[in-house]
Design an enzyme around this catalytic site. Structure first.
Site, PDB file in Angstrom:
ATOM      1  N   CYS A   1       0.773  -1.241  -0.075  1.00 59.07           N
ATOM      2  CA  CYS A   1      -0.128   0.029  -0.085  1.00 59.07           C
ATOM      3  C   CYS A   1       0.681   1.128   0.114  1.00 59.07           C
ATOM      4  CB  CYS A   1      -1.128   0.057   1.183  1.00 59.07           C
ATOM      5  SG  CYS A   1      -1.934  -1.280   1.214  1.00 59.07           S
TER       6      CYS A   1
ATOM      7  N   HIS B   1      -3.082   7.169   2.937  1.00 58.35           N
ATOM      8  CA  HIS B   1      -3.720   5.791   2.330  1.00 58.35           C
ATOM      9  C   HIS B   1      -4.862   5.679   3.012  1.00 58.35           C
ATOM     10  CE1 HIS B   1      -3.917   1.926   1.503  1.00 58.35           C
ATOM     11  NE2 HIS B   1      -3.587   1.227   2.547  1.00 58.35           N
TER      12      HIS B   1
ATOM     13  N   ASN C   1     -10.130  -0.271   0.557  1.00 58.10           N
ATOM     14  CA  ASN C   1      -8.833   0.060   0.609  1.00 58.10           C
ATOM     15  C   ASN C   1      -8.088  -0.624  -0.909  1.00 58.10           C
ATOM     16  OD1 ASN C   1      -5.964  -0.444   0.866  1.00 58.10           O
ATOM     17  ND2 ASN C   1      -5.897  -1.342   2.772  1.00 58.10           N
TER      18      ASN C   1
HETATM   19  N1  COA Z   1     -18.139  -8.770   9.961  1.00 61.45           N
HETATM   20  C1  COA Z   1     -18.683  -8.946  11.200  1.00 61.45           C
HETATM   21  N2  COA Z   1     -17.656  -9.165  12.427  1.00 61.45           N
HETATM   22  C2  COA Z   1     -16.377  -9.426  12.043  1.00 61.45           C
HETATM   23  C3  COA Z   1     -15.924  -8.846  10.605  1.00 61.45           C
HETATM   24  C4  COA Z   1     -16.727  -8.727   9.702  1.00 61.45           C
HETATM   25  N3  COA Z   1     -16.525  -8.454   8.476  1.00 61.45           N
HETATM   26  N4  COA Z   1     -14.415  -9.312  10.741  1.00 61.45           N
HETATM   27  C5  COA Z   1     -14.345  -9.542  11.857  1.00 61.45           C
HETATM   28  N5  COA Z   1     -15.197  -9.674  12.562  1.00 61.45           N
HETATM   29  C6  COA Z   1     -15.357 -10.067  14.143  1.00 61.45           C
HETATM   30  C7  COA Z   1     -14.172 -10.813  14.566  1.00 61.45           C
HETATM   31  O1  COA Z   1     -14.240 -12.284  14.397  1.00 61.45           O
HETATM   32  C8  COA Z   1     -14.177 -10.689  16.054  1.00 61.45           C
HETATM   33  O2  COA Z   1     -15.094 -11.456  16.624  1.00 61.45           O
HETATM   34  P1  COA Z   1     -15.117 -12.078  18.126  1.00 61.45           P
HETATM   35  O3  COA Z   1     -14.689 -10.945  18.830  1.00 61.45           O
HETATM   36  O4  COA Z   1     -16.112 -13.047  18.363  1.00 61.45           O
HETATM   37  O5  COA Z   1     -13.555 -12.916  17.823  1.00 61.45           O
HETATM   38  C9  COA Z   1     -14.725  -9.070  16.188  1.00 61.45           C
HETATM   39  O6  COA Z   1     -15.368  -8.828  14.854  1.00 61.45           O
HETATM   40  C10 COA Z   1     -13.677  -8.165  16.438  1.00 61.45           C
HETATM   41  O7  COA Z   1     -12.444  -8.428  15.509  1.00 61.45           O
HETATM   42  P2  COA Z   1     -11.175  -7.565  15.544  1.00 61.45           P
HETATM   43  O8  COA Z   1     -10.263  -8.135  14.379  1.00 61.45           O
HETATM   44  O9  COA Z   1     -10.565  -7.578  16.976  1.00 61.45           O
HETATM   45  O10 COA Z   1     -12.052  -6.162  15.106  1.00 61.45           O
HETATM   46  P3  COA Z   1     -11.188  -4.680  15.086  1.00 61.45           P
HETATM   47  O11 COA Z   1     -12.066  -3.655  15.962  1.00 61.45           O
HETATM   48  O12 COA Z   1      -9.711  -4.764  15.170  1.00 61.45           O
HETATM   49  O13 COA Z   1     -11.658  -4.351  13.541  1.00 61.45           O
HETATM   50  C11 COA Z   1     -10.196  -4.254  11.590  1.00 61.45           C
HETATM   51  C12 COA Z   1     -11.110  -5.227  12.646  1.00 61.45           C
HETATM   52  C13 COA Z   1      -9.919  -5.347  10.539  1.00 61.45           C
HETATM   53  C14 COA Z   1     -11.424  -3.460  10.709  1.00 61.45           C
HETATM   54  C15 COA Z   1      -9.220  -3.433  12.194  1.00 61.45           C
HETATM   55  O14 COA Z   1      -8.511  -4.294  12.830  1.00 61.45           O
HETATM   56  C16 COA Z   1      -8.191  -2.799  11.117  1.00 61.45           C
HETATM   57  O15 COA Z   1      -8.950  -1.918  10.353  1.00 61.45           O
HETATM   58  N6  COA Z   1      -7.176  -3.149  10.900  1.00 61.45           N
HETATM   59  C17 COA Z   1      -6.057  -2.485  10.094  1.00 61.45           C
HETATM   60  C18 COA Z   1      -6.441  -3.268   8.684  1.00 61.45           C
HETATM   61  C19 COA Z   1      -5.612  -2.552   7.598  1.00 61.45           C
HETATM   62  O16 COA Z   1      -5.659  -1.299   7.775  1.00 61.45           O
HETATM   63  N7  COA Z   1      -5.314  -3.351   6.582  1.00 61.45           N
HETATM   64  C20 COA Z   1      -4.695  -2.969   5.442  1.00 61.45           C
HETATM   65  C21 COA Z   1      -3.123  -2.454   5.680  1.00 61.45           C
HETATM   66  S1  COA Z   1      -2.699  -1.521   3.979  1.00 61.45           S
END
Ligand code: COA
Length: 329
Positions: free
Chosen positions: A115, A256, A286
């Site tokens: 990215c 980004h 993204n």
């Molecule tokens: N829909 C519903 N629930 C979802 C889900 C979805 N699409 N994706 C994950 N979950 C669930 C998980 O299974 C988890 O459930 P659990 O508590 O029962 O285990 C819960 O939601 C929380 O998951 P978590 O990963 O801790 O959520 P979060 O608040 O960290 O949000 C992201 C997840 C991916 C949105 C966040 O971590 C993020 O944006 N990270 C950066 C990613 C990024 O920028 N990537 C690109 C880099 S260039």
């Protein structure tokens, strides 16, 4: 110090097909509410079967060339940032060169910094122009991420989309304007946070790699989130300090586009009001290397960038790579 290099034109392209959060909730166990609250993403574009990365890239590229009031014949260098090339070999940049009729003397290559790819490509192209390797460079960020998403993994498939953005670089008319500086870095110890493990020399394609879904993106979301804020805030402070600029002199930040909450945290950390950040991830998700040039092109066309303004570009991505760039328009 060589000549000052500036952005002479910008362009972008996003495929026509829109996939909403609601559409995805019919595919995996998710909801519009979850995706919107956690990420800010409402919809993304998905390229068609006959629309590989090179096609998205070529469309953005020609738009940037036209915007710069040039023709393909004027391009001496093509640097294409992507992690979703048409094929492992040859480079997608060569395919784009042929599609656009860019002359054979042009050096054409792909660059992988995930990215952060567009910022890496911008700096490499700038340095090559300063070194006398031609007059004009076409710098593209293009991704067809949909081909590398596991449509059974709700934690990743809701985040990404397909698009392309491009700029043409050339000599600045006024040496005080143009690309003021660029810092790039990488924390190579963090490769497992975000990767596509299969298909390379480590895990060549095999029945086993397909069965274990190794050709799709894998991500440790929470850790990526924390790293993203840390490295982008650090990169922003570093470049502002180097150029003796204060946050209030930055009229526009183009970060980004991964997650709205990451951008909000950055805004607070850097004490730059959120209104000065360009945010379009609600419409595209993204788009990896395409995200910054797409946002930049939209911001310019929306009249958000004026002569004399200073923009700050900030990126992070798999690697873990990161970068920052300053532009005076
Ligand atoms: N829909 C519903 N629930 C979802 C889900 C979805 N699409 N994706 C994950 N979950 C669930 C998980 O299974 C988890 O459930 P659990 O508590 O029962 O285990 C819960 O939601 C929380 O998951 P978590 O990963 O801790 O959520 P979060 O608040 O960290 O949000 C992201 C997840 C991916 C949105 C966040 O971590 C993020 O944006 N990270 C950066 C990613 C990024 O920028 N990537 C690109 C880099 S260039």
């Amino acid at each position: 110090m060589g000549p000052s290099i500036a952005i002479l034109g910008t362009g972008s392209y996003a495929p026509a097909k829109i996939v909403s959060n609601h559409d995805l909730s019919r595919l995996v166990d998710t909801s519009d509410e979850w995706i919107t609250t956690r990420t800010g993403i409402r919809e993304r574009r998905i390229a068609g079967q006959h629309e590989p990365t090179s096609e998205l890239a070529a469309r953005a590229g020609i738009a940037a060339i036209v915007d710069a009031r040039l023709t393909s014949a004027d391009i001496d260098l093509v640097v294409l940032a992507t992690v979703t090339p048409d094929m492992p070999m040859p480079s997608t940049a060569c395919v784009v060169q042929h599609k656009l009729g860019i002359p054979v003397h042009a050096a054409c290559f792909d660059l992988n910094a995930a990215c952060t790819g567009f910022l890496y490509a911008l700096e490499v192209a700038r340095a090559l122009l300063v070194a006398g390797r031609g007059r004009h460079a076409l710098v593209i960020g293009a991704e067809k991420f949909s081909g590398f998403l596991d449509w059974q993994d709700r934690a990743t498939c809701v985040l990404f989309g397909d698009a392309a953005g491009a700029v043409v670089l050339g000599r600045a008319v006024d040496s005080r304007h143009g690309l003021l500086g660029c810092n790039l870095g990488a924390e190579g110890g963090a490769t497992d946070l975000l990767c596509i493990p299969g298909g390379g020399s480590l895990h060549p394609p095999s029945a086993h790699s397909v069965e274990h879904r190794q050709h799709y993106i894998k991500m440790k979301g929470r850790e990526v989130f924390k790293s993203a804020v840390r490295v982008m805030a650090g990169a922003a402070r570093e470049i502002l300090e180097q150029h003796r600029l204060t946050a209030d002199q930055i009229t526009c930040v183009i970060p980004h586009q991964a997650n709205r909450r990451i951008i909000e945290t950055l805004s607070k950390d850097l004490e730059i009001p959120l209104e000065r950040f360009v945010i379009n991830l609600d419409r595209y998700g993204n788009t990896s290397a395409a995200s910054i040039p797409l946002a930049l092109d939209e911001a310019r066309r929306a009249g958000r960038i004026h002569a004399g303004d200073i923009s700050l570009l900030l990126a992070f991505g798999a690697g873990l790579t990161y970068g920052s760039a300053l532009i005076r328009w």
